[in-house]
Design a protein around this motif. Structure first.
Motif: not given
Length: 293
Positions: A46-50
């Motif tokens: 993932a490149a960005a989470r949450d």
């Protein structure tokens, strides 16, 4: 499942499950694709989470795919879970890899993949899920560019309850054709068949739910649409697929892009995306590439 991928073994196992749904079948299906999805999870993290797209704790989405020299198209995926469960996926938890598969598939295709959570019934009944899809779309319209995405090239995709929520978004947002380029529906509930008791946790009592159906919006929208169901989907989901196809044909004089996927069931129709079985992935890519051009 370990060692080299054996497509025949996977097909035979899915055929043995038949049209049965339940936690044991779901766990067995995850195991069939676990090794491939683990490898893809490592290759495409993932490149960005949450990222928070709203105030509730389930108003979160993950992004897959790195920014490039030019903004990339965005594929937003809405998971299933019978309106009461499901999760966008967590690479640290093997039991939850599968919903992130669509985001990883998108990234591997050169797009930005967005995979969202939404509020769950019974605490959050209709139209919460549909509203959350709209909120996630609004977030991506505002912030996709910050992560390398093109806010003017978004396609939304849902499976099972997620497909119903996509339909609900089309119903609730008359401006939807200005927000997204197209919609992809996998094995969803669209308002063709009567509600079952478990659906009432989201829609309410059957005698009061008819005015909550996304059917009219799905039938009438000019938005480009792709639909798919699985060979081993329960008969109800196959009837929903065929019924909406007929509605679209009646309204528009032509069928939407559609696929009845051999060798898969209600769970694996989305779960297998990103693996060596690329039949549905390639059809999705062909549909999206035309819209993204």
């Amino acid at each position: 499942m370990s060692g080299p991928v054996d497509p025949a073994r996977i097909r035979d196992a899915i055929a043995q499950f038949g049209r049965t749904l339940g936690p044991d079948v779901l766990a067995s299906c995850r195991a069939l694709f676990g090794a491939q999805q683990e490898a893809l999870s490592c290759a495409v993290p993932a490149a960005a989470r949450d990222l928070a797209y709203g105030p509730h704790e389930r108003h979160r989405l993950d992004l897959y795919g790195a920014a490039g020299e030019a903004p990339k198209p965005v594929l937003l995926f809405v998971h299933g879970g019978a309106f009461v469960g499901g999760d966008k996926g967590d690479p640290s938890d093997p039991a939850r890899w599968h919903n992130g598969a669509v985001g990883r598939m998108a990234a591997r295709r050169g797009w930005i993949g967005a995979v969202m959570n939404y509020r769950l019934a019974p605490d959050h009944p209709w139209p919460a899920g549909a509203q959350d899809v709209g909120a996630a779309v609004d977030f991506l319209r505002a912030h996709a560019a910050d992560h390398g995405g093109d806010p003017d090239r978004i396609v939304i995709m849902g499976t099972s309850a997620g497909a119903a929520h996509v339909g609900g978004f089309l119903r609730l947002r008359p401006d939807h054709a200005d927000l997204v380029r197209g919609a992809i529906l996998l094995s969803g509930l669209y308002g063709i068949t009567p509600l079952e008791p478990k659906d009432e946790e989201y829609y309410g009592a059957a005698d009061s739910a008819c005015d909550k159906s996304p059917l009219e919006a799905l039938a009438s929208t000019p938005l480009p649409m792709m639909m798919a169901c699985a060979q081993y989907d329960p008969a109800r989901f196959q009837a929903e697929y065929l019924g909406l196809l007929q509605k679209r044909l009646t309204r528009h004089g032509a069928l939407p892009c559609s696929m009845s996927l051999p060798g898969h069931n209600h769970y694996t129709i989305a779960m297998h995306l990103g693996t060596s079985d690329r039949r549905l992935e390639d059809s999705i890519a062909e549909f999206c590439d035309r819209l993204f051009a």
